[in-house]
Scaffold this motif. Structure first.
Motif, PDB file in Angstrom:
ATOM      1  N   GLY A  60       0.884  -1.234  -0.079  1.00 18.21           N
ATOM      2  CA  GLY A  60       0.000  -0.008  -0.076  1.00 18.21           C
ATOM      3  C   GLY A  60       1.012   1.114   0.017  1.00 18.21           C
ATOM      4  O   GLY A  60       0.527   2.133  -0.722  1.00 18.21           O
ATOM      5  N   ALA A  61       2.107   1.251   0.718  1.00 15.37           N
ATOM      6  CA  ALA A  61       2.843   2.446   0.725  1.00 15.37           C
ATOM      7  C   ALA A  61       3.423   2.780  -0.663  1.00 15.37           C
ATOM      8  O   ALA A  61       3.610   3.810  -0.931  1.00 15.37           O
ATOM      9  N   LEU A  62       3.950   1.622  -1.253  1.00 13.23           N
ATOM     10  CA  LEU A  62       4.541   1.726  -2.587  1.00 13.23           C
ATOM     11  C   LEU A  62       3.615   2.030  -3.610  1.00 13.23           C
ATOM     12  O   LEU A  62       3.841   3.005  -4.535  1.00 13.23           O
ATOM     13  N   LEU A  63       2.379   1.613  -3.429  1.00  4.74           N
ATOM     14  CA  LEU A  63       1.279   2.246  -4.246  1.00  4.74           C
ATOM     15  C   LEU A  63       0.909   3.731  -3.916  1.00  4.74           C
ATOM     16  O   LEU A  63       0.859   4.561  -5.037  1.00  4.74           O
ATOM     17  N   ALA A  64       1.009   4.234  -2.721  1.00  2.00           N
ATOM     18  CA  ALA A  64       0.633   5.582  -2.539  1.00  2.00           C
ATOM     19  C   ALA A  64       2.086   6.367  -2.999  1.00  2.00           C
ATOM     20  O   ALA A  64       1.712   7.581  -3.398  1.00  2.00           O
ATOM     21  N   ALA A  65       3.185   5.998  -2.953  1.00  3.26           N
ATOM     22  CA  ALA A  65       4.230   6.808  -3.256  1.00  3.26           C
ATOM     23  C   ALA A  65       4.267   6.800  -4.805  1.00  3.26           C
ATOM     24  O   ALA A  65       4.645   7.967  -5.492  1.00  3.26           O
ATOM     25  N   ALA A  66       3.727   5.953  -5.817  1.00  6.86           N
ATOM     26  CA  ALA A  66       3.732   5.911  -7.104  1.00  6.86           C
ATOM     27  C   ALA A  66       2.752   6.734  -7.267  1.00  6.86           C
ATOM     28  O   ALA A  66       2.764   7.767  -8.425  1.00  6.86           O
ATOM     29  N   VAL A  67       1.456   6.851  -6.737  1.00  6.67           N
ATOM     30  CA  VAL A  67       0.556   7.647  -7.133  1.00  6.67           C
ATOM     31  C   VAL A  67       0.608   9.284  -6.857  1.00  6.67           C
ATOM     32  O   VAL A  67       0.644  10.444  -7.551  1.00  6.67           O
ATOM     33  N   HIS A  68       1.363   9.406  -5.449  1.00  6.67           N
ATOM     34  CA  HIS A  68       1.758  10.697  -5.131  1.00  6.67           C
ATOM     35  C   HIS A  68       3.016  11.350  -6.028  1.00  6.67           C
ATOM     36  O   HIS A  68       2.769  12.678  -6.427  1.00  6.67           O
ATOM     37  N   GLY A  69       3.701  10.443  -6.320  1.00 10.12           N
ATOM     38  CA  GLY A  69       4.806  10.788  -7.297  1.00 10.12           C
ATOM     39  C   GLY A  69       4.463  11.260  -8.860  1.00 10.12           C
ATOM     40  O   GLY A  69       5.107  11.495  -9.556  1.00 10.12           O
ATOM     41  N   ARG A  75       4.199   2.421 -13.654  1.00 11.80           N
ATOM     42  CA  ARG A  75       4.861   2.191 -12.320  1.00 11.80           C
ATOM     43  C   ARG A  75       4.012   1.503 -11.276  1.00 11.80           C
ATOM     44  O   ARG A  75       4.382   0.860 -10.634  1.00 11.80           O
ATOM     45  N   THR A  76       2.658   2.062 -11.149  1.00 16.35           N
ATOM     46  CA  THR A  76       1.981   1.757 -10.174  1.00 16.35           C
ATOM     47  C   THR A  76       1.633   0.122 -10.382  1.00 16.35           C
ATOM     48  O   THR A  76       1.529  -0.678  -9.498  1.00 16.35           O
ATOM     49  N   LEU A  77       1.417  -0.241 -11.721  1.00 16.10           N
ATOM     50  CA  LEU A  77       1.194  -1.756 -11.762  1.00 16.10           C
ATOM     51  C   LEU A  77       2.546  -2.525 -11.560  1.00 16.10           C
ATOM     52  O   LEU A  77       2.342  -3.792 -11.378  1.00 16.10           O
ATOM     53  N   LEU A  78       3.700  -2.026 -11.808  1.00 17.87           N
ATOM     54  CA  LEU A  78       4.885  -2.666 -11.491  1.00 17.87           C
ATOM     55  C   LEU A  78       4.994  -3.006  -9.787  1.00 17.87           C
ATOM     56  O   LEU A  78       5.600  -3.983  -9.576  1.00 17.87           O
ATOM     57  N   VAL A  79       4.322  -2.242  -9.226  1.00 17.73           N
ATOM     58  CA  VAL A  79       4.270  -2.424  -7.823  1.00 17.73           C
ATOM     59  C   VAL A  79       3.657  -3.952  -7.540  1.00 17.73           C
ATOM     60  O   VAL A  79       3.977  -4.741  -6.719  1.00 17.73           O
ATOM     61  N   LEU A  80       2.554  -3.951  -8.024  1.00 20.98           N
ATOM     62  CA  LEU A  80       1.757  -5.341  -8.125  1.00 20.98           C
ATOM     63  C   LEU A  80       2.483  -6.550  -8.649  1.00 20.98           C
ATOM     64  O   LEU A  80       2.619  -7.560  -8.217  1.00 20.98           O
ATOM     65  N   ARG A  81       3.278  -6.192  -9.761  1.00 19.29           N
ATOM     66  CA  ARG A  81       3.681  -7.201 -10.691  1.00 19.29           C
ATOM     67  C   ARG A  81       5.060  -7.586  -9.803  1.00 19.29           C
ATOM     68  O   ARG A  81       5.126  -8.980  -9.703  1.00 19.29           O
ATOM     69  N   ASP A  82       5.708  -6.824  -9.334  1.00 16.24           N
ATOM     70  CA  ASP A  82       7.090  -7.258  -8.637  1.00 16.24           C
ATOM     71  C   ASP A  82       6.617  -7.878  -7.298  1.00 16.24           C
ATOM     72  O   ASP A  82       7.484  -8.404  -6.671  1.00 16.24           O
ATOM     73  N   TRP A  83       5.596  -7.293  -6.308  1.00 15.78           N
ATOM     74  CA  TRP A  83       5.408  -7.456  -4.865  1.00 15.78           C
ATOM     75  C   TRP A  83       4.585  -8.553  -4.591  1.00 15.78           C
ATOM     76  O   TRP A  83       4.761  -9.187  -3.492  1.00 15.78           O
ATOM     77  N   LEU A  84       3.452  -8.715  -5.419  1.00 16.28           N
ATOM     78  CA  LEU A  84       2.437  -9.667  -5.273  1.00 16.28           C
ATOM     79  C   LEU A  84       2.954 -11.360  -5.082  1.00 16.28           C
ATOM     80  O   LEU A  84       2.600 -11.901  -4.245  1.00 16.28           O
ATOM     81  N   PRO A  85       3.748 -11.429  -6.165  1.00 11.75           N
ATOM     82  CA  PRO A  85       4.524 -12.963  -6.081  1.00 11.75           C
ATOM     83  C   PRO A  85       5.262 -12.807  -4.856  1.00 11.75           C
ATOM     84  O   PRO A  85       5.539 -14.097  -4.284  1.00 11.75           O
ATOM     85  N   VAL A  86       6.084 -12.030  -4.513  1.00  9.11           N
ATOM     86  CA  VAL A  86       6.978 -12.135  -3.305  1.00  9.11           C
ATOM     87  C   VAL A  86       6.127 -12.125  -2.192  1.00  9.11           C
ATOM     88  O   VAL A  86       6.445 -13.074  -1.024  1.00  9.11           O
ATOM     89  N   MET A  87       4.953 -11.630  -2.158  1.00 12.29           N
ATOM     90  CA  MET A  87       3.937 -11.837  -0.746  1.00 12.29           C
ATOM     91  C   MET A  87       3.570 -13.180  -0.907  1.00 12.29           C
ATOM     92  O   MET A  87       3.442 -13.637   0.142  1.00 12.29           O
TER      93      MET A  87
END
Length: 323
Positions: A60-69, A75-87
């Protein structure tokens, strides 16, 4: 039509004034909304301190940073692509770790108890430290410091991964590979060698009575903690996952990973963190000294092996790309 992968700021620039204003409000609201939701959730459910919950809020913090920036949808979708598999991998470990408590062989105690008794000159260091420092029912400043160090286990690694993900993607992949390798090596050992921690040894009468200080101090402070779905007193808990200590292995992994690129001041912190965690684990009756030493060995070997393999892979790719 606006390119989906263009920066959000470019999309806003080509939009109507009203649309641009709405996007500006979305960007401004990203972090306040995130912290509002986190505070509201913590107030209702307690501190998120387990891997699965920390991962959710970190994403959620990475998504907020992408939107705020204004970094764009890509870039926002990259957060989900890279982190959901790790999770998903970490969640899988949580499941497997619990099942590792149900091995057909009994948990081991004598070997680590013998080593720690020898290292403690006739008594384990957990008993020695608690006899010297701990006052039942009264938390001292160093007890709160120990709790803080102990709880850092649940978020420091993930925060470092998030920072590297945003600033140094190669470093992110390397640290993630080391983290996952240590984690699953630990799980395999838990299955093959379930081990009794000091607090359980005390319950069995093998050592003098001791207190699980972290839980006791948190109870005295009346701090509610949000329980993980994997550790909510269910079959997913594993009280005999003590050898090696991943609480000890991760700080050593962090120290070894960042040491070559760190300055003098940072190296002081990198060296202090594993030592502080080791003291906390022994003093708090969570691990024997031998559990910590084995955790350090796991971290050292795996960091060396993973870095060597990744360096070899990088050299091969560089050689293949050279005409």
């Amino acid at each position: 039509m606006t390119d989906l992968h263009a920066p959000l700021s470019s999309a806003v620039a080509t939009a109507s004034p009203a649309s641009a204003g709405r996007w500006r409000y979305v960007r401004w609201a990203a972090w306040p909304l995130y912290f509002f939701l986190l505070a509201r959730w913590t107030d209702r459910n307690g501190l998120p301190y387990t891997e699965d919950l920390v991962f959710l809020w970190l994403i959620g913090a990475l998504l907020a940073a992408a939107v705020h920036g204004g970094e764009g949808w890509r870039r926002t979708l990259l957060v989900l692509r890279d982190w959901l598999p790790v999770m998903a991998v970490v969640w899988t470990y949580g499941l497997l770790r619990g099942y590792g408590a149900h091995t057909p062989w009994a948990p081991h105690l004598r070997p680590q108890l013998a080593v720690d008794t020898a290292l403690g000159f006739g008594r384990t260091w957990t008993v020695r430290l608690q006899d010297a420092l701990y006052t039942p029912g009264t938390a001292h400043w160093y007890d709160y410091a120990a709790v803080t160090v102990y709880m850092s286990h649940f978020f420091v690694m993930f925060v470092l991964l998030a920072v590297l993900w945003r600033r140094h993607r190669t470093g992110f992949r390397r640290l993630l590979a080391c983290y996952l390798a240590v984690t699953y090596a630990g799980f395999l050992t838990y299955v093959l060698y379930p081990a009794v921690p000091p607090w359980m040894a005390a319950e069995r009468g093998a050592i003098a009575p001791v207190t699980r200080i972290v839980g006791d101090v948190l109870a005295q402070a009346e701090l509610p903690r949000a329980a993980s779905v994997f550790e909510d007193g269910s079959r997913f808990a594993n009280d005999v996952a003590a050898m090696p200590s991943l609480h000890a292995a991760y700080p050593m992994l962090i120290a070894l990973f960042f040491w070559p690129m760190a300055g003098r001041r940072l190296r002081v912190l990198l060296a202090a963190y594993p030592i502080a965690m080791a003291f906390t684990l022994v003093y708090g009756a969570e691990h024997f000294v031998i559990d910590i030493l084995i955790g350090w060995v796991y971290a050292f070997v795996i960091v060396r092996v993973v870095q060597h393999l990744l360096d070899h892979r990088a050299r091969r790719r560089a050689g293949a790309a050279t005409p």
